[in-house]
Design an enzyme around this catalytic site. Structure first.
Site, PDB file in Angstrom:
ATOM      1  N   PRO A  34       4.629  -5.143  -0.893  1.00  0.00           N
ATOM      2  CA  PRO A  34       4.641  -3.897  -1.666  1.00  0.00           C
ATOM      3  C   PRO A  34       4.533  -4.173  -3.166  1.00  0.00           C
ATOM      4  O   PRO A  34       5.126  -5.123  -3.668  1.00  0.00           O
ATOM      5  CB  PRO A  34       6.010  -3.294  -1.340  1.00  0.00           C
ATOM      6  CG  PRO A  34       6.885  -4.488  -1.092  1.00  0.00           C
ATOM      7  CD  PRO A  34       5.986  -5.527  -0.435  1.00  0.00           C
ATOM      8  N   GLY A  35       3.774  -3.365  -3.862  1.00  0.00           N
ATOM      9  CA  GLY A  35       3.675  -3.475  -5.312  1.00  0.00           C
ATOM     10  C   GLY A  35       4.104  -2.162  -5.942  1.00  0.00           C
ATOM     11  O   GLY A  35       5.201  -2.019  -6.478  1.00  0.00           O
TER      12      GLY A  35
ATOM     13  N   GLY B  43       0.759  -1.242   0.000  1.00  0.00           N
ATOM     14  CA  GLY B  43       0.000   0.000   0.000  1.00  0.00           C
ATOM     15  C   GLY B  43       0.788   1.289   0.000  1.00  0.00           C
ATOM     16  O   GLY B  43       0.205   2.361  -0.205  1.00  0.00           O
TER      17      GLY B  43
ATOM     18  N   ARG C 188      -5.038   3.932 -15.783  1.00  0.00           N
ATOM     19  CA  ARG C 188      -5.127   4.629 -14.496  1.00  0.00           C
ATOM     20  C   ARG C 188      -5.812   6.002 -14.572  1.00  0.00           C
ATOM     21  O   ARG C 188      -6.621   6.310 -13.700  1.00  0.00           O
ATOM     22  CB  ARG C 188      -3.749   4.733 -13.825  1.00  0.00           C
ATOM     23  CG  ARG C 188      -3.139   3.349 -13.519  1.00  0.00           C
ATOM     24  CD  ARG C 188      -1.919   3.420 -12.617  1.00  0.00           C
ATOM     25  NE  ARG C 188      -2.254   3.914 -11.304  1.00  0.00           N
ATOM     26  CZ  ARG C 188      -2.094   5.149 -10.882  1.00  0.00           C
ATOM     27  NH1 ARG C 188      -1.515   6.045 -11.645  1.00  0.00           N
ATOM     28  NH2 ARG C 188      -2.470   5.491  -9.684  1.00  0.00           N
TER      29      ARG C 188
ATOM     30  N   TYR D  19       0.733  -1.100 -12.226  1.00  0.00           N
ATOM     31  CA  TYR D  19      -0.660  -0.932 -12.653  1.00  0.00           C
ATOM     32  C   TYR D  19      -0.742  -0.238 -14.021  1.00  0.00           C
ATOM     33  O   TYR D  19      -1.647   0.551 -14.265  1.00  0.00           O
ATOM     34  CB  TYR D  19      -1.477  -0.198 -11.576  1.00  0.00           C
ATOM     35  CG  TYR D  19      -1.356  -0.874 -10.226  1.00  0.00           C
ATOM     36  CD1 TYR D  19      -1.958  -2.114 -10.015  1.00  0.00           C
ATOM     37  CD2 TYR D  19      -0.602  -0.318  -9.188  1.00  0.00           C
ATOM     38  CE1 TYR D  19      -1.821  -2.776  -8.802  1.00  0.00           C
ATOM     39  CE2 TYR D  19      -0.461  -0.970  -7.972  1.00  0.00           C
ATOM     40  CZ  TYR D  19      -1.075  -2.202  -7.787  1.00  0.00           C
ATOM     41  OH  TYR D  19      -0.922  -2.851  -6.585  1.00  0.00           O
TER      42      TYR D  19
ATOM     43  N   CYS E 212     -12.451   5.791 -28.598  1.00  0.00           N
ATOM     44  CA  CYS E 212     -13.717   6.521 -28.659  1.00  0.00           C
ATOM     45  C   CYS E 212     -14.414   6.553 -27.313  1.00  0.00           C
ATOM     46  O   CYS E 212     -15.456   5.903 -27.110  1.00  0.00           O
ATOM     47  CB  CYS E 212     -14.597   5.903 -29.738  1.00  0.00           C
ATOM     48  SG  CYS E 212     -13.823   6.132 -31.334  1.00  0.00           S
TER      49      CYS E 212
END
Ligand SMILES: *Cc1c(COP(=O)(O)O)cnc(C)c1O
Length: 429
Positions: free
Chosen positions: A276-277, A240, A314, A372, A343
């Site tokens: 952790p990412g 996080g 994102r 991500y 579109c």
């Protein structure tokens, strides 16, 4: 030297000029820096130097490319996975099964069996029924598996609503108030070696207070479980930690985080686990794109780039802000909207942003997309799956090829009849 830096007026990833990569694989393309991955991994580990027993598992969902996982495996990282597909990616990346932790709200029986057969290190259970099923499957195989119970500490991570996971109303974990009773019942099952608890309250967290709050609640549960006679040896503190997407703003202070963890968990006498990412991978990637058109707009021009929301979701999904810059900046600046070709009005990367002046054909990048980014890509609007390149020093390797949407569509096409005649009608019971 920063992993992404200008040399002779040209943006480089380590020692490789980005135009060279565009020439080789085309645009759009993700470009990662191995040095940036290593440096974040080392910084994270160093911040936890005061924690005597720890296990750091990279959250694979942030970047599941096996070549990226391989860099982190060599840094001693394990993997936190959320699906059978990520299990395969982690193994392909050279992460040992015993270093793998399986999280996720909806693990299927097939996925549990796949993970049991591989012999992963730990299952993070999200509900009692999942634990019962896992126990039965383990007993059928004549084994016992290490598991922890994910609890929902009911704290607000004060991050974007779509990435906060530790509120009472969110789908993750079991309520704190019921955790001890559920744990008692799970610990009694033959196939489970219940060894602790897990929590993960959300992502892109920069304010450490909610994390501290959640960890204290975990500490209280730990004491309750021990009083109840359980031998608790592991607490998984999740991931996080946030990063800065804007220059001038700091990342979450990982050193202060490490000190906070050491303080809060003092005397717990467990192995602490971390997942952790974003903190490890976000800064290690850019999305290389070319300007297709500069289109006049009512207030300012639209810079239409060849990357779109299907390549980097994102901004559309989380209103995320990604810095944008020219690979060979002229020094002139303009104010513009940056949009993709898809579109959807949501296919907008930036509005009324002051950016480098660019013209059609110029190469540009979006920064801080190593986490991500590519992992969320799709073929929406018949677009290809974006390729990925890993730079390490002066070498660049294509670690994911561009996959044409029409090739994927052809692979999936055909007309396969489903046998319907005389099949018994299934009634929900
Ligand atoms: C997504 C996730 C992580 C990683 O979150 P980051 O914000 O990228 O560090 C860790 N653990 C679990 C259970 C997750 O779902």
């Amino acid at each position: 030297m920063k992993p992404f830096h200008h040399a002779d007026g040209v943006l480089h990833a380590e020692a490789v000029a980005l135009p060279r990569i565009a020439e080789a694989v085309g645009t759009p393309a993700y470009v990662y820096s191995a040095a940036a991955l290593r440096s974040a991994a080392r910084r994270f580990r160093a911040a936890l130097a005061d924690i005597p027993r720890k296990h750091i598992a990279f959250a694979v969902k942030a970047n599941p490319n096996p070549a990226v996982l391989d860099v982190l495996a060599r840094e001693g990282f394990g993997a936190d996975i959320v699906s059978g597909g990520e299990l395969v990616a982690a193994l392909d990346g050279g992460i040992l099964p015993e270093e793998i932790v399986f999280s996720g709200t909806g693990k299927t029986q097939a996925e549990l069996m796949q993970a049991l057969d591989v012999g992963i290190g730990q299952f993070n259970l999200e509900l009692e029924a999942e634990g019962r099923l896992l126990s039965r499957l383990a007993v059928e195989r004549g084994t016992r598996v290490a598991a922890v119970l994910r609890v929902n500490p009911d704290v607000d991570a004060r991050t974007h609503a779509k990435i906060t996971t530790g509120r009472a109303e969110s789908k993750f974990g079991v309520p704190m108030a019921e955790a001890a009773a559920i744990y008692d019942r799970l610990a009694a099952l033959d196939g489970l070696d219940m060894r602790g608890i897990a929590l993960h309250i959300g992502s892109q967290i920069t304010d450490l207070a909610p994390l501290e709050d959640a960890y204290r609640r975990a500490g209280e549960l730990l004491a309750t479980l021990r009083t109840g006679g359980h031998r608790v040896t592991h607490v998984d503190l999740g991931g996080g930690l946030g990063v800065s997407y804007r220059s001038g703003e700091p990342d979450a202070d990982v050193e202060v985080y490490g000190a906070m963890v050491a303080r809060v968990t003092q005397g717990w006498n467990v192995t602490l686990m971390f997942e952790p990412g974003r903190f490890i991978a976000a800064h290690a990637g850019v999305l290389l794109t070319a300007v297709t058109w500069v289109k006049p707009g009512s207030a300012h021009p639209f810079i239409v780039v060849d990357a779109a929301m299907n390549d980097l979701m994102r901004p559309a999904l989380y209103d995320a802000w990604h810095a944008f810059s020219a690979v060979e900046p002229s020094g002139r600046r303009i104010v513009a909207d940056i949009v993709g070709p898809v579109c959807e009005t949501g296919d907008t990367f930036a509005r009324a942003r002051e950016i480098d002046d660019v013209k059609a054909g110029d190469l540009c990048v979006f920064h801080t997309v190593g986490a991500y980014g590519a992992t969320m890509a799709s073929t929406y609007n018949g677009r290809s799956l974006v390729p990925e390149v890993l730079v390490d020093g002066d070498s660049a390797t294509v670690i994911a090829e561009r996959l044409d949407a029409h090739a994927i569509a052809r692979q999936r096409s055909g007309r396969r009849r489903i046998a319907c005649a005389r099949s018994p009608v299934l009634h929900a019971s």
